[in-house]
Design an enzyme around this catalytic site. Structure first.
Site, PDB file in Angstrom:
ATOM      1  N   GLU A 440      29.315 -14.654 -11.960  1.00 46.34           N
ATOM      2  CA  GLU A 440      29.108 -15.174 -10.606  1.00 46.34           C
ATOM      3  C   GLU A 440      28.140 -14.311  -9.805  1.00 46.34           C
ATOM      4  O   GLU A 440      28.237 -14.205  -8.583  1.00 46.34           O
ATOM      5  CB  GLU A 440      30.435 -15.328  -9.857  1.00 46.34           C
ATOM      6  CG  GLU A 440      31.491 -16.133 -10.570  1.00 46.34           C
ATOM      7  CD  GLU A 440      31.036 -17.527 -10.965  1.00 46.34           C
ATOM      8  OE1 GLU A 440      30.040 -18.022 -10.406  1.00 46.34           O
ATOM      9  OE2 GLU A 440      31.684 -18.126 -11.840  1.00 46.34           O
ATOM     10  N   GLY A 441      27.196 -13.719 -10.498  1.00 47.35           N
ATOM     11  CA  GLY A 441      26.198 -12.874  -9.848  1.00 47.35           C
ATOM     12  C   GLY A 441      26.552 -11.411  -9.992  1.00 47.35           C
ATOM     13  O   GLY A 441      27.568 -10.952  -9.476  1.00 47.35           O
TER      14      GLY A 441
END
Length: 598
Positions: A440-441
């Site tokens: 998610e980054g």
């Protein structure tokens, strides 16, 4: 294996005293979140987490998910636990009542989410991704899409995924190649492959609703040419029930360092003529829509970091109280004692405890700000809280997850050699934590977003407003009596000054030398997290002192809060000036060496 006991007393303290549960419950649409109702929810969630999910955590890790000719079998007990989870209404907790949800505030769902993730992180990933998909369809889907998918997803009968990553397109989504070909009847045929799809295939529900990024034939290059599509595993019959199998198949699942029981799928779309999907919202705005899911997921992943740290702490604490080894320092000829009597073990446990409490406070405050941003009747208050939330989500995601790697490692260290042995279970938390700072980054992506979009773009306006609130707490600490509060004020003052120095550097440097500013982006994210944690710990200590003065009971809890805040000031917040030094002075050496010298 360790038990899990939800830290309900600390959750209640943070929700009521720091995050402002009463103010949240007064918002339009949040009236059901009365203290009695919230206490009952926490109690029941704690029982489910500890009694149903936690016992499956280690066995699920050891057994893992299994792929068999396109079919994914979850670990023993998973399917039954998910059925109980959905039937108990936990999937619907924070969802809109319009689609069968309970409509409870983000602050409440944040505390419950922490329990699921502490008890069984791999299990929690399935409802987490589903909630993100629900949010995207709710905000950008057509009425037909909402009616077809949301009631079943909210009830937990169906789950959801998000499909961004491809073999050649990881964090660089401009490289997405999956194609969407219009069929002239409002549907599209999807062709391509997606990787790293959490719960992309499983046996717990009879349909999975995939949200997929793809390009239309006439789409512009880069991220501006990506659209978002709903692609169900099974196409729907006229009555809304699952019908014909869609052309999306799981070709394998990954073999991973951790979260073994969560199937991470490679999905092939269109190998047999094209997977049928429908467009979400407008063409070429898919990345914008997907970021609705991403922001939800980034906050939730931050909560994973907190939750794993809490689980590791509980296990380390129990071991330290039980393991007898050596005599107490300074006691000649004394008896053998449990290792919690040893100074360095106490330091490690206090390091875990203090950072967990600081991070829980910050995360819950951000959750409450999200409620204010969505529900407050005053537009200016909504905007102010949205700006604070936007600033802090990369911090929640980045700081809590990076810390979890350290804290779960500390949990292994408390166990000594036994922590390195899989059967104790301590290593699982360490392995599971490692993914949280990546998916998610990555932390660098969070940090670049923080210094670029959230600091430099607005010349630090929002962070300076937060700093002003921190200074108010510093002033209150200066007025409080006692050595503990003097120590807290000293460290908080130095930390806030360091933060101001780093903010000024980023604002002055980012536009002129983005590389130099970016070298310090992750240290800055950690700096902001540590100082924001100190801000919340100072608030917690001041509240605790007031409660002790009132003599209302629970004195041990409040005194422990003050002592823990003092430890945080002395051992964690004290790191802030060094981080600021790295932000301001660290670029030259980082960028100096030519590539061939590495």
């Amino acid at each position: 294996m360790s038990n899990y006991n939800a830290p309900i007393r600390d959750m209640q303290f943070v929700m009521r005293e720091l995050a402002g549960l009463d103010a949240v419950a007064a918002l339009p649409g949040c009236e059901d979140a009365s203290p009695d109702v919230v206490d009952a929810i926490l109690e029941e969630a704690g029982k489910f987490a500890g009694g149903v999910l936690a016992p499956l955590n280690w066995t699920g890790d050891q057994e893992g998910a299994r792929w068999d000719n396109g079919v994914v079998h979850t670990a023993t007990g998973w399917k039954e636990a998910y059925k109980q989870f959905a039937e108990a209404g936990w999937t619907a907790l924070a969802c809109e009542p319009e689609f069968g949800g309970q409509g409870l505030p983000k602050l409440v769902s944040t505390a419950v989410m922490e329990m699921w993730k502490s008890a069984n992180m791999a299990f929690s990933l399935c409802p987490m991704l589903t909630n993100g998909a629900i949010e995207s369809i709710k905000l950008r889907g057509t009425d037909e899409q909402k009616a077809a998918y949301l009631p079943k997803m909210v009830s937990g009968e169906w789950t959801g995924t998000m499909n961004l990553t491809e073999p050649q397109a990881g964090s660089d989504l401009a490289a997405v190649r999956t194609r969407a070909v219009p069929q002239g009847d409002g549907t599209y045929k999807i062709f391509g492959q997606k990787i790293f799809i959490t719960y992309g295939e499983h046996d717990m529900t009879d349909n999975i609703i995939h949200l997929v990024l793809a390009r239309l034939p006439d789409a512009p290059e880069g991220v501006k040419g990506i659209s978002l599509f709903v692609v169900p595993k099974f196409l729907l019959n006229a009555d809304g029930t699952p019908g014909e199998r869609n052309d999306v198949h799981c070709v394998s699942i990954e073999h991973k360092l951790g979260i073994h029981a969560s199937p991470t799928a490679v999905l092939a779309f269109g190998d047999k003529g094209g997977a049928i999907g429908t467009l979400v919202g407008e063409a070429n705005r898919g990345l914008e829509y997907m970021f609705i899911m991403m922001n939800e997921a980034r906050f939730a992943v931050g909560m994973e970091g907190l939750a794993l740290s809490e689980r590791a702490y509980q296990q380390a604490l129990a071991y330290a109280k039980d393991r007898v080894q050596g005599t107490e320092a300074g006691v000649r000829g004394g008896p053998k004692v449990s290792i919690i009597h040893h100074a360095d073990v106490r330091r490690m446990l206090m390091s875990m405890k203090s950072q967990i409490e600081a991070q829980r406070a910050l995360a819950y405050v951000v959750g409450a700000a999200t409620d204010m941003a969505h529900h407050h009747p005053d537009e200016a208050v909504r905007a102010q809280n949205q700006a604070f939330t936007d600033l802090m989500i990369p911090v929640v995601k980045g700081w809590l997850t990076e810390s979890s790697i350290e804290l779960t490692s500390t949990g292994v260290q408390v166990h000594g050699g036994m922590g390195f042995i899989e059967e104790t279970g301590a290593a699982q938390h360490f392995r599971d934590a490692r993914i949280t700072s990546i998916y998610e980054g990555t932390t660098a992506i969070q940090a670049n977003d923080l210094i670029g979009r959230k600091i430099a773009r607005e010349s630090g306006q929002t962070v300076k407003a937060v700093i002003a609130e921190m200074r108010k707490v510093e002033a209150s600490l200066a007025e409080a009596s006692g050595e503990e509060f003097a120590a807290m004020r000293k460290s908080l003052s130095a930390g806030v000054t360091a933060l101001e120095e780093a903010v000024a550097y980023i604002v002055a440097t980012y536009g002129q030398d983005i590389k130099a500013a970016s070298v310090g982006s992750v240290p800055f994210l950690k700096l902001l997290g540590i100082v924001a944690g100190g801000w919340q710990m100072g608030r917690a200590a001041l509240v605790s002192a007031r409660r002790l003065a009132e003599g209302g009971g629970d004195a041990g809890f409040y005194q422990a809060k003050i002592t823990t805040a003092r430890f945080y000031a002395d051992h964690v917040l004290s790191q802030a000036p060094g981080l600021a030094y790295s932000v301001v002075n660290g670029a030259a050496a980082a960028l100096a060496l030519p590539e061939e010298m590495f």
